[in-house]
Design a protein around this motif. Sequence first.
Motif, PDB file in Angstrom:
ATOM      1  N   GLU A 236       0.833  -1.201   0.000  1.00 35.80           N
ATOM      2  CA  GLU A 236       0.000   0.000   0.000  1.00 35.80           C
ATOM      3  C   GLU A 236       0.870   1.254   0.000  1.00 35.80           C
ATOM      4  OE1 GLU A 236      -2.241  -2.754  -0.413  1.00 35.80           O
ATOM      5  OE2 GLU A 236      -3.334  -0.865  -0.399  1.00 35.80           O
TER       6      GLU A 236
ATOM      7  N   THR B 112       1.879   1.693  -3.539  1.00 31.82           N
ATOM      8  CA  THR B 112       0.793   2.272  -4.334  1.00 31.82           C
ATOM      9  C   THR B 112       0.718   3.777  -4.107  1.00 31.82           C
ATOM     10  OG1 THR B 112      -0.430   0.231  -4.029  1.00 31.82           O
ATOM     11  CG2 THR B 112      -1.664   2.101  -4.852  1.00 31.82           C
TER      12      THR B 112
ATOM     13  N   THR C  54       3.444   5.510  -5.849  1.00 32.99           N
ATOM     14  CA  THR C  54       3.210   5.493  -7.300  1.00 32.99           C
ATOM     15  C   THR C  54       2.238   6.609  -7.688  1.00 32.99           C
ATOM     16  OG1 THR C  54       3.502   3.110  -7.245  1.00 32.99           O
ATOM     17  CG2 THR C  54       2.604   4.039  -9.261  1.00 32.99           C
ATOM     18  N   TYR C  55       1.259   6.846  -6.822  1.00 26.35           N
ATOM     19  CA  TYR C  55       0.338   7.954  -7.070  1.00 26.35           C
ATOM     20  C   TYR C  55       1.079   9.288  -7.077  1.00 26.35           C
ATOM     21  CZ  TYR C  55      -4.327   5.891  -7.208  1.00 26.35           C
ATOM     22  OH  TYR C  55      -5.457   5.222  -7.584  1.00 26.35           O
TER      23      TYR C  55
ATOM     24  N   ASN D 175      -4.217   2.351   2.262  1.00 31.54           N
ATOM     25  CA  ASN D 175      -5.230   2.021   1.259  1.00 31.54           C
ATOM     26  C   ASN D 175      -6.322   3.096   1.245  1.00 31.54           C
ATOM     27  OD1 ASN D 175      -7.949   0.620   0.528  1.00 31.54           O
ATOM     28  ND2 ASN D 175      -6.358  -0.634  -0.394  1.00 31.54           N
TER      29      ASN D 175
ATOM     30  N   SER E 297      -4.908   6.565  -0.090  1.00 31.79           N
ATOM     31  CA  SER E 297      -4.787   6.647  -1.553  1.00 31.79           C
ATOM     32  C   SER E 297      -6.139   6.911  -2.183  1.00 31.79           C
ATOM     33  CB  SER E 297      -4.223   5.339  -2.124  1.00 31.79           C
ATOM     34  OG  SER E 297      -2.929   5.121  -1.674  1.00 31.79           O
TER      35      SER E 297
ATOM     36  N   GLY F 174       6.164  -0.046  -8.049  1.00 29.37           N
ATOM     37  CA  GLY F 174       4.861   0.538  -8.374  1.00 29.37           C
ATOM     38  C   GLY F 174       4.870   1.236  -9.720  1.00 29.37           C
TER      39      GLY F 174
ATOM     40  N   ALA G 235       2.595  -0.198 -12.787  1.00 27.17           N
ATOM     41  CA  ALA G 235       1.331   0.532 -12.992  1.00 27.17           C
ATOM     42  C   ALA G 235       0.855   0.466 -14.446  1.00 27.17           C
ATOM     43  CB  ALA G 235       1.465   1.976 -12.527  1.00 27.17           C
TER      44      ALA G 235
ATOM     45  N   LEU H 295      -3.185   1.693 -12.284  1.00 26.87           N
ATOM     46  CA  LEU H 295      -2.998   2.235 -10.943  1.00 26.87           C
ATOM     47  C   LEU H 295      -4.341   2.539 -10.295  1.00 26.87           C
ATOM     48  CD1 LEU H 295      -1.228   3.398  -8.711  1.00 26.87           C
ATOM     49  CD2 LEU H 295      -1.045   5.509 -10.011  1.00 26.87           C
TER      50      LEU H 295
ATOM     51  N   MET I  27      -4.122  -1.686  -6.158  1.00 27.52           N
ATOM     52  CA  MET I  27      -3.257  -2.293  -7.169  1.00 27.52           C
ATOM     53  C   MET I  27      -2.347  -3.384  -6.617  1.00 27.52           C
ATOM     54  SD  MET I  27      -0.521  -0.412  -9.680  1.00 27.52           S
ATOM     55  CE  MET I  27       0.670   0.086  -8.440  1.00 27.52           C
ATOM     56  N   MET I  28      -1.761  -3.128  -5.434  1.00 24.92           N
ATOM     57  CA  MET I  28      -0.735  -4.033  -4.946  1.00 24.92           C
ATOM     58  C   MET I  28      -1.279  -5.161  -4.073  1.00 24.92           C
ATOM     59  SD  MET I  28       1.964  -2.958  -6.335  1.00 24.92           S
ATOM     60  CE  MET I  28       3.448  -3.469  -5.516  1.00 24.92           C
TER      61      MET I  28
END
Lengths: 293, 414
Positions: free
Chosen positions: A41, A44, A47-48, A106, A109, A203, A207, A212, A216-217
């Motif tokens: 998480e 993720t 990555t965002y 989680n 995000s 990530g 993605a 994404l 995702m993860m």
Amino acid sequence: MELFLHQIISGLAVGSIYGLFALSLVVTRLALGSINFAQGEIATFTTYIAWFLINQGFSFATAFVLTVMIAFLFGLLLESTIFRPVEKANFFSQMVVFIGLLLAFNGLSGWIFGYIPVTIPGLFSRSHFFFTNNYISLQQTGILCVTIASMIMLALFFRFTALGLKMRACAENPILSQLSGIPISRMWAIAWGLSAAIGAIVGILIAPVLFLEPNMMGEVLFYALTAAVIGGVDSPVGVVLGGVIVSIIENLTSTYLPFAANELKLPIALFIIMLVLLIKPAGFFGKKHNQPL
Amino acid sequence: MRYLLSFLFVLLSSTGVMAAQYDTGASDTEIKIGNTAPYTGPVAAAHTIAVAEKAYFDKINAEGGVNGRKINFISLDDAYSPPKNVEQTRALVQKDKVFLIFNPVGTQNTLATRQYLNQQKIPQILVATGSPEFFQPKKFPWSTGFLPGYIDEGKVYGAYVAKNFPNAKVGVLYQNDSLGKAYYEGFKQGMGGKAKNIVRAESYELINANLDAQVNNLKASGATVLFNAAIAKFAAQSIRKMDELNWHPALFLNFINANREVVFKPVGYDKIQGAITARYLKDPYEYKSNSANKDDQVFANYYETMKKYGPSISPEDQYAVYGYVAAQTLVDILKRCGNDLTRKNALKQATNINLAAEMLLPGIEITVQPNNYYPFRKLQIMRFEGEHWVPFGDLVDVNTLNVPVAPDTNKKAS
């Protein structure tokens, strides 16, 4: 035969994703002696950040480097604020903290970035293929290369560098390490930063393949954990091989065991993995530990 | 005293005003409506349904409410999880004391409370599911669904494939749960005798990290037609993988996947060209991008409501359109309840609907009868071209399956 080859190569490509992510689990395992379930998480979330930076007009390369740096600092911050109070607690207390972090990130995000899947450009152009039969996309070939490179670097880091050895010493025997002058809190902080940075790389690389979104993860973590267990959670080489093995077994059962209804594909793959563990309880490359995992 | 009472009685009956009747959750001033939606969890993207519903109720309340009563919409997060749905539904019933449960999102999670609500005789109406479980007037009269039946929709695609691709090899990709299986079952029923053309059916679990292996198998089966009933990100992943493999069968998507925001934009419009789906809702995207719709008052009303009362979500979101339609249907039911706001009457009105709600496609109406709970019995087949859904053929009746002939561009696979 063509399908066989196809499923093997496809398994190699997807398995390297599991393996790459499992590598970030290895870092925390080697340096902290535990496994950080929130790893996925956090990856993720970072990555965002990359997605956000790219949308703000940063080039892919700049966004990539910035995100990895931010992730590293983020890891340090999390260690000093959330993990430090429980760093000497037993594994189960730590696990509760990790699961709490998992849920928190989680939700975070989703709250900040929404739940609609988005995509970020691939590091490697996806419109061209490595093999003429389109067995594997360039993005996946790229992931495979990054995975192998990271695996080698981490293996060397933990085996030959002073910092890597100190980190391992802290996990093996915190008290002795402290007595011999290793600043263990700093080692743990670096381990968190390092694993968060690897998570960010994972990530950003996957993605474009998985799309994404806040969850995702989740599934990747499930497979990466399996990969880590089968390969041996202490060994960078082991977890990458584990990822590939898990993925190939899953692909082949889905193609060649038609008598196993669709319902049983995944259980059969996991059953085969269980058989492996009966023979080699510590995984292919793992060391035997007295401490429970 | 007796005289006074009889005087009052005469007065009341002579004015023709019957005293209003109320069950828990309803009063002279408000009606409490309970709802669960996935604000978090694996299908959190669908929580915008509830946001759009809230927006529509806010608009109705601002205009004076339903028969003078305000709608108090209480929507709780169940994360799409059965145990959480039980917890939240009980909270709605016992703590918030709602009048009824309206449009909870999902199948497995809402099934967890179906028995409880039926025993308590609390309406669980317009549940956001097309599962056959929620269209059983005899067994579970207090629970009604509000989507085209998954089996019905599958039948439409099956009949279309049997008619237009009678000799093609057919592949199916579905989610291994009650939703995916219902689609697959309907598809087979619709294909009838041609179901033997299905050369490979691949399923996946929610725990799968990606669908590469399934797509490899489907391509290797030689299928030239694919019914892709994977959901949300799985649909996106499988379509991307098909493109990578340079495999381009005639593609059929269920309407859950035919979602511009969640599936099409992430994978890119170029990979969906020619895909076929069956729809019942208007696509708000067509309002801005298609000049023919510029003067459409229905679109204008929708955008105005969403802009004013639901600015936090994208009005182009298909889930928002769905919520908008569901909310209109509830308001219609409550209006027809009049002053008899008992749960029994609410169920009676909810099982007698005849409504041409705004944002439904032309010719499509919501019809529910006490012996048939399926609200949508006609669907419009459409093909994705450029960035638009292009309808073709007549509305398809899910019972007669009068599917149209494929346009020339889609015939390549047969």
